[in-house]
Design a protein around this motif. Structure first.
Motif, PDB file in Angstrom:
ATOM      1  N   ILE A 111       0.832  -1.201   0.000  1.00 41.57           N
ATOM      2  CA  ILE A 111       0.000   0.000   0.000  1.00 41.57           C
ATOM      3  C   ILE A 111       0.869   1.253   0.000  1.00 41.57           C
ATOM      4  CG2 ILE A 111      -1.696   1.310   1.331  1.00 41.57           C
ATOM      5  CD1 ILE A 111      -2.838  -1.360   2.289  1.00 41.57           C
ATOM      6  N   ARG A 112       1.921   1.254   0.810  1.00 41.70           N
ATOM      7  CA  ARG A 112       2.814   2.419   0.864  1.00 41.70           C
ATOM      8  C   ARG A 112       3.462   2.668  -0.499  1.00 41.70           C
ATOM      9  NH1 ARG A 112       6.087   2.769   6.588  1.00 41.70           N
ATOM     10  NH2 ARG A 112       4.278   2.652   7.980  1.00 41.70           N
ATOM     11  N   ASP A 113       3.959   1.612  -1.122  1.00 39.87           N
ATOM     12  CA  ASP A 113       4.617   1.758  -2.424  1.00 39.87           C
ATOM     13  C   ASP A 113       3.639   2.298  -3.462  1.00 39.87           C
ATOM     14  OD1 ASP A 113       6.903   0.793  -1.290  1.00 39.87           O
ATOM     15  OD2 ASP A 113       6.753  -1.223  -2.137  1.00 39.87           O
ATOM     16  N   SER A 114       2.395   1.856  -3.392  1.00 39.26           N
ATOM     17  CA  SER A 114       1.394   2.320  -4.354  1.00 39.26           C
ATOM     18  C   SER A 114       1.102   3.801  -4.163  1.00 39.26           C
ATOM     19  CB  SER A 114       0.100   1.513  -4.197  1.00 39.26           C
ATOM     20  OG  SER A 114       0.314   0.164  -4.575  1.00 39.26           O
ATOM     21  N   PHE A 115       1.006   4.258  -2.909  1.00 35.07           N
ATOM     22  CA  PHE A 115       0.776   5.681  -2.653  1.00 35.07           C
ATOM     23  C   PHE A 115       1.924   6.521  -3.203  1.00 35.07           C
ATOM     24  CE2 PHE A 115      -2.523   4.598   0.485  1.00 35.07           C
ATOM     25  CZ  PHE A 115      -3.437   5.609   0.211  1.00 35.07           C
ATOM     26  N   VAL A 116       3.141   6.063  -3.000  1.00 35.26           N
ATOM     27  CA  VAL A 116       4.296   6.804  -3.506  1.00 35.26           C
ATOM     28  C   VAL A 116       4.263   6.875  -5.029  1.00 35.26           C
ATOM     29  CG1 VAL A 116       6.805   6.784  -3.716  1.00 35.26           C
ATOM     30  CG2 VAL A 116       5.740   6.277  -1.511  1.00 35.26           C
ATOM     31  N   GLN A 117       3.890   5.765  -5.677  1.00 36.42           N
ATOM     32  CA  GLN A 117       3.821   5.746  -7.135  1.00 36.42           C
ATOM     33  C   GLN A 117       2.741   6.692  -7.656  1.00 36.42           C
ATOM     34  OE1 GLN A 117       3.270   1.678  -8.347  1.00 36.42           O
ATOM     35  NE2 GLN A 117       5.214   0.992  -7.477  1.00 36.42           N
ATOM     36  N   VAL A 118       1.594   6.709  -6.990  1.00 37.62           N
ATOM     37  CA  VAL A 118       0.513   7.602  -7.417  1.00 37.62           C
ATOM     38  C   VAL A 118       0.938   9.057  -7.284  1.00 37.62           C
ATOM     39  CG1 VAL A 118      -1.801   8.422  -6.839  1.00 37.62           C
ATOM     40  CG2 VAL A 118      -1.341   5.969  -6.929  1.00 37.62           C
TER      41      VAL A 118
ATOM     42  N   HIS B 192       3.341   9.914  -9.996  1.00 35.97           N
ATOM     43  CA  HIS B 192       2.665  10.013 -11.291  1.00 35.97           C
ATOM     44  C   HIS B 192       2.005  11.376 -11.466  1.00 35.97           C
ATOM     45  CE1 HIS B 192       0.457   8.731 -14.849  1.00 35.97           C
ATOM     46  NE2 HIS B 192      -0.667   9.157 -14.284  1.00 35.97           N
ATOM     47  N   HIS B 193       1.546  11.957 -10.379  1.00 36.95           N
ATOM     48  CA  HIS B 193       0.880  13.272 -10.431  1.00 36.95           C
ATOM     49  C   HIS B 193       1.846  14.409 -10.102  1.00 36.95           C
ATOM     50  CE1 HIS B 193      -3.202  11.740 -11.020  1.00 36.95           C
ATOM     51  NE2 HIS B 193      -2.919  10.791 -10.140  1.00 36.95           N
ATOM     52  N   ASN B 194       3.145  14.115 -10.150  1.00 37.30           N
ATOM     53  CA  ASN B 194       4.185  15.114  -9.904  1.00 37.30           C
ATOM     54  C   ASN B 194       4.066  15.768  -8.533  1.00 37.30           C
ATOM     55  OD1 ASN B 194       5.363  14.801 -12.525  1.00 37.30           O
ATOM     56  ND2 ASN B 194       3.730  16.096 -13.385  1.00 37.30           N
ATOM     57  N   LEU B 195       3.682  14.979  -7.536  1.00 30.21           N
ATOM     58  CA  LEU B 195       3.611  15.467  -6.167  1.00 30.21           C
ATOM     59  C   LEU B 195       4.889  15.088  -5.427  1.00 30.21           C
ATOM     60  CD1 LEU B 195      -0.076  14.446  -5.367  1.00 30.21           C
ATOM     61  CD2 LEU B 195       0.773  16.721  -5.963  1.00 30.21           C
ATOM     62  N   ASP B 196       5.255  15.923  -4.468  1.00 27.60           N
ATOM     63  CA  ASP B 196       6.488  15.698  -3.725  1.00 27.60           C
ATOM     64  C   ASP B 196       6.386  14.413  -2.918  1.00 27.60           C
ATOM     65  OD1 ASP B 196       8.818  15.766  -2.347  1.00 27.60           O
ATOM     66  OD2 ASP B 196       8.511  17.751  -1.448  1.00 27.60           O
ATOM     67  N   ARG B 197       7.259  13.476  -3.168  1.00 25.37           N
ATOM     68  CA  ARG B 197       7.231  12.193  -2.458  1.00 25.37           C
ATOM     69  C   ARG B 197       7.559  12.363  -0.984  1.00 25.37           C
ATOM     70  NH1 ARG B 197      10.779   8.011  -5.859  1.00 25.37           N
ATOM     71  NH2 ARG B 197      10.256   6.769  -4.020  1.00 25.37           N
TER      72      ARG B 197
END
Length: 252
Positions: free
Chosen positions: A107-114, A117-122
């Motif tokens: 779940i954590r990895d998926s949130f980071v990927q999303v 993808h939307h150019n949000l600061d990781r």
């Protein structure tokens, strides 16, 4: 800081009025055996059902005297429609912890990927372990509520409320003790301490079920200042981390 009894008129987070039956089903619509199926025409709650399948006002047979010969003439198989399945043994605690860690990582990895993808600061994607611990305890409370009879929860609540009232009564009596009765102060102080301890023990028991009071306050304290929590509890009948991650990410 003392715990106080909150106003019962406030909105509740989890309604336990229909879920505290102590039975493994929330409702029953159909019962069956190898001869027929019967549709429940009355109340669906297991504790309210009268299981007399010959009572036509409560149960409707799916196969009647006319339909059975017709199905037989159509060469329909009327035998069992399922195969016996043997349940796997309960997994060990170490296996459970390992699967939980895998699911959380997915779940954590998926949130980071999303976010990427939307150019949000990781770096703004923060996973707070303390909040996760509080949320886990909330799920445990919900599960405990589901398997405990409603009358037992109500009894624990009444004991807690009575203990608070007794403690508060003694505390106020000590605070407003007249000077001419100061000789009673040591006795009252001992009584206040005794009732405070009784209230503390009652609170500890009530916290096992109080999803809307103690737990919600604990969650509010765990959330960073200026932020709010929005979420819901899930129950999955499988432990495949990828399927769970896919369902959560696609729907929420």
């Amino acid at each position: 800081r003392e715990t106080v009894v909150e106003d019962s008129s406030r909105p509740i987070l989890f309604d336990t009025s229909l879920s505290n039956s102590g039975v493994p089903y929330a409702s029953i619509e159909i019962v069956f055996n190898d001869k027929n199926l019967w549709a429940n025409l009355g109340d669906e709650h297991p504790l309210s059902i009268k299981y007399n399948i010959f009572d036509a006002s409560r149960w409707h047979p799916i196969l009647d005297a006319e339909s059975r010969p017709y199905l037989e003439s159509m060469h329909e198989e009327l035998g069992p429609f399922y195969e016996e399945v043997r349940l796997k043994p309960k997994i060990s605690e170490s296996q459970r912890q390992k699967r939980m860690a895998t699911i959380r990582k997915e779940i954590r990895d998926s949130f980071v990927q999303v976010r990427s993808h939307h150019n949000l600061d990781r770096k703004e994607t923060v996973f707070d372990d303390h909040v996760a611990t509080v949320l886990t305890s909330g799920c445990e409370i919900l599960e405990r509520i589901e398997i405990t009879d409603a009358s037992e929860i109500e009894r624990v609540r009444d004991v807690w409320k009575s203990a608070w009232e007794a403690y508060n009564e003694a505390r106020l009596e000590l605070v407003h003790l007249p000077e001419e009765e100061s000789r009673r102060k040591p006795q009252l102080e001992a009584e206040v301490e005794r009732r405070r301890e009784a209230f503390r023990l009652a609170s500890r028991q009530f916290e096992l079920y109080d999803i809307d009071g103690h737990w919600r306050a604990k969650l509010a304290r765990a959330i960073p200042t200026g932020m709010k929590f929005v979420g819901r509890a899930f129950h999955f009948t499988q432990s495949d981390s990828k399927d769970i991650r896919k369902y959560i990410m696609e729907n929420y």
